[in-house]
Design a protein around this motif. Structure first.
Motif, PDB file in Angstrom:
ATOM      1  N   ASN A   1      -3.920  11.201   4.320  1.00 29.28           N
ATOM      2  CA  ASN A   1      -3.817  10.154   5.132  1.00 29.28           C
ATOM      3  C   ASN A   1      -5.166   9.439   5.612  1.00 29.28           C
ATOM      4  O   ASN A   1      -5.346   8.392   5.912  1.00 29.28           O
ATOM      5  CB  ASN A   1      -3.314  10.781   6.372  1.00 29.28           C
ATOM      6  CG  ASN A   1      -1.964  11.274   6.460  1.00 29.28           C
ATOM      7  OD1 ASN A   1      -1.331  10.737   5.445  1.00 29.28           O
ATOM      8  ND2 ASN A   1      -1.574  12.360   7.057  1.00 29.28           N
ATOM      9  N   GLU A   2      -6.224  10.250   5.743  1.00 25.74           N
ATOM     10  CA  GLU A   2      -7.615   9.606   6.125  1.00 25.74           C
ATOM     11  C   GLU A   2      -7.984   8.609   4.952  1.00 25.74           C
ATOM     12  O   GLU A   2      -8.553   7.581   5.150  1.00 25.74           O
ATOM     13  CB  GLU A   2      -8.710  10.757   6.259  1.00 25.74           C
ATOM     14  CG  GLU A   2     -10.117  10.242   6.554  1.00 25.74           C
ATOM     15  CD  GLU A   2     -11.081  11.103   6.916  1.00 25.74           C
ATOM     16  OE1 GLU A   2     -12.025  11.008   7.296  1.00 25.74           O
ATOM     17  OE2 GLU A   2     -10.592  12.598   6.818  1.00 25.74           O
TER      18      GLU A   2
ATOM     19  N   ILE B   1      -7.160   1.094   2.814  1.00 27.99           N
ATOM     20  CA  ILE B   1      -6.422   0.042   3.274  1.00 27.99           C
ATOM     21  C   ILE B   1      -7.557  -0.698   4.129  1.00 27.99           C
ATOM     22  O   ILE B   1      -7.669  -2.039   3.920  1.00 27.99           O
ATOM     23  CB  ILE B   1      -5.455   0.667   4.393  1.00 27.99           C
ATOM     24  CG1 ILE B   1      -4.335   1.096   3.259  1.00 27.99           C
ATOM     25  CG2 ILE B   1      -4.717  -0.917   5.030  1.00 27.99           C
ATOM     26  CD1 ILE B   1      -3.182   1.458   3.965  1.00 27.99           C
ATOM     27  N   LYS B   2      -8.435  -0.089   4.969  1.00 29.32           N
ATOM     28  CA  LYS B   2      -9.341  -0.634   5.744  1.00 29.32           C
ATOM     29  C   LYS B   2     -10.475  -1.504   4.733  1.00 29.32           C
ATOM     30  O   LYS B   2     -10.938  -2.533   5.291  1.00 29.32           O
ATOM     31  CB  LYS B   2     -10.329   0.536   6.477  1.00 29.32           C
ATOM     32  CG  LYS B   2     -11.113  -0.111   7.282  1.00 29.32           C
ATOM     33  CD  LYS B   2     -12.003   0.829   8.181  1.00 29.32           C
ATOM     34  CE  LYS B   2     -13.146   0.363   9.037  1.00 29.32           C
ATOM     35  NZ  LYS B   2     -13.723   1.344   9.737  1.00 29.32           N
ATOM     36  N   ASN B   3     -10.603  -0.936   3.601  1.00 36.52           N
ATOM     37  CA  ASN B   3     -11.483  -1.652   2.738  1.00 36.52           C
ATOM     38  C   ASN B   3     -11.077  -2.361   1.352  1.00 36.52           C
ATOM     39  O   ASN B   3     -11.790  -2.824   0.598  1.00 36.52           O
ATOM     40  CB  ASN B   3     -12.548  -0.479   2.309  1.00 36.52           C
ATOM     41  CG  ASN B   3     -13.356   0.031   3.318  1.00 36.52           C
ATOM     42  OD1 ASN B   3     -14.490  -0.482   3.541  1.00 36.52           O
ATOM     43  ND2 ASN B   3     -13.249   1.226   3.932  1.00 36.52           N
TER      44      ASN B   3
ATOM     45  N   PHE C   1      -6.158   7.165   2.679  1.00 37.09           N
ATOM     46  CA  PHE C   1      -5.411   6.109   2.484  1.00 37.09           C
ATOM     47  C   PHE C   1      -5.890   5.006   3.553  1.00 37.09           C
ATOM     48  O   PHE C   1      -5.920   3.971   3.234  1.00 37.09           O
ATOM     49  CB  PHE C   1      -3.979   6.367   2.637  1.00 37.09           C
ATOM     50  CG  PHE C   1      -2.875   5.627   2.324  1.00 37.09           C
ATOM     51  CD1 PHE C   1      -2.882   4.591   1.428  1.00 37.09           C
ATOM     52  CD2 PHE C   1      -2.151   5.356   3.442  1.00 37.09           C
ATOM     53  CE1 PHE C   1      -1.952   3.628   1.087  1.00 37.09           C
ATOM     54  CE2 PHE C   1      -0.931   4.391   3.350  1.00 37.09           C
ATOM     55  CZ  PHE C   1      -1.073   3.666   2.104  1.00 37.09           C
ATOM     56  N   GLU C   2      -6.096   5.584   4.810  1.00 39.32           N
ATOM     57  CA  GLU C   2      -6.544   4.610   5.693  1.00 39.32           C
ATOM     58  C   GLU C   2      -7.916   3.774   5.586  1.00 39.32           C
ATOM     59  O   GLU C   2      -7.996   2.555   5.761  1.00 39.32           O
ATOM     60  CB  GLU C   2      -6.612   5.278   7.232  1.00 39.32           C
ATOM     61  CG  GLU C   2      -5.217   5.658   7.941  1.00 39.32           C
ATOM     62  CD  GLU C   2      -5.532   6.281   9.112  1.00 39.32           C
ATOM     63  OE1 GLU C   2      -6.424   6.382   9.588  1.00 39.32           O
ATOM     64  OE2 GLU C   2      -4.470   7.047   9.674  1.00 39.32           O
ATOM     65  N   VAL C   3      -8.859   4.763   5.024  1.00 35.38           N
ATOM     66  CA  VAL C   3     -10.091   4.133   4.531  1.00 35.38           C
ATOM     67  C   VAL C   3      -9.875   3.190   3.406  1.00 35.38           C
ATOM     68  O   VAL C   3     -10.653   1.808   3.360  1.00 35.38           O
ATOM     69  CB  VAL C   3     -11.088   5.053   3.835  1.00 35.38           C
ATOM     70  CG1 VAL C   3     -12.233   4.609   3.310  1.00 35.38           C
ATOM     71  CG2 VAL C   3     -11.338   6.321   5.133  1.00 35.38           C
TER      72      VAL C   3
ATOM     73  N   PRO D   1       0.819  -1.361  -0.026  1.00 37.37           N
ATOM     74  CA  PRO D   1       0.213  -0.080  -0.091  1.00 37.37           C
ATOM     75  C   PRO D   1       0.899   1.079  -0.092  1.00 37.37           C
ATOM     76  O   PRO D   1       1.767   1.450   0.739  1.00 37.37           O
ATOM     77  CB  PRO D   1      -0.720  -0.234   1.327  1.00 37.37           C
ATOM     78  CG  PRO D   1      -0.840  -1.647   1.683  1.00 37.37           C
ATOM     79  CD  PRO D   1       0.423  -2.145   1.238  1.00 37.37           C
ATOM     80  N   SER D   2       0.555   2.208  -0.947  1.00 34.65           N
ATOM     81  CA  SER D   2       1.166   3.521  -1.006  1.00 34.65           C
ATOM     82  C   SER D   2       0.265   4.451  -1.793  1.00 34.65           C
ATOM     83  O   SER D   2      -0.629   3.957  -2.371  1.00 34.65           O
ATOM     84  CB  SER D   2       2.609   3.202  -1.753  1.00 34.65           C
ATOM     85  OG  SER D   2       2.529   2.881  -3.263  1.00 34.65           O
TER      86      SER D   2
ATOM     87  N   ARG E   1      -3.938  15.804   5.346  1.00 30.46           N
ATOM     88  CA  ARG E   1      -4.912  15.151   6.248  1.00 30.46           C
ATOM     89  C   ARG E   1      -5.929  14.276   5.566  1.00 30.46           C
ATOM     90  O   ARG E   1      -6.229  13.257   5.841  1.00 30.46           O
ATOM     91  CB  ARG E   1      -5.577  16.183   7.042  1.00 30.46           C
ATOM     92  CG  ARG E   1      -6.705  15.725   7.976  1.00 30.46           C
ATOM     93  CD  ARG E   1      -7.558  16.704   8.614  1.00 30.46           C
ATOM     94  NE  ARG E   1      -6.556  17.376   9.857  1.00 30.46           N
ATOM     95  CZ  ARG E   1      -6.768  18.181  10.738  1.00 30.46           C
ATOM     96  NH1 ARG E   1      -8.019  18.707  10.673  1.00 30.46           N
ATOM     97  NH2 ARG E   1      -5.884  18.376  11.815  1.00 30.46           N
TER      98      ARG E   1
END
Length: 81
Positions: free
Chosen positions: A58-59, A65-67, A61-63, A44-45, A55
């Motif tokens: 970052n948010e 990865i979570k999905n 990217f996290e979403v 992931p990148s 901001r």
């Protein structure tokens, strides 16, 4: 452009023509004129982003990865993998 899901007004999608040969698993995110691309495989990148704040990146990217399982399922169904 199949939409995988929406999150807080951001659209997570991929293009039907993702290269020949097919690019590795990734997702695009758009809101208004801002757009980003996140690689999910092999690692992931952030591939690129335009007009999003740090901001937001970052948010988002996290979403992504979570999905990743949902994204992978839509990707595999769409491309017949």
């Amino acid at each position: 452009m199949p939409t995988v899901f929406k999150y807080k007004g951001y659209r997570f999608f991929f293009y039907s023509n993702e290269g020949d040969p097919l690019e590795p698993l990734h997702i695009h995110v758009r809101k208004a004129e801002a757009i980003a691309k996140f690689w999910l495989e092999p690692e992931p990148s952030v591939a690129n982003s335009y007009s999003f704040t740090a901001r937001e990146i970052n948010e988002l990217f996290e979403v992504a990865i979570k999905n990743v399982d949902t994204i992978r399922r839509y990707w595999n169904e769409h491309f017949g993998i």
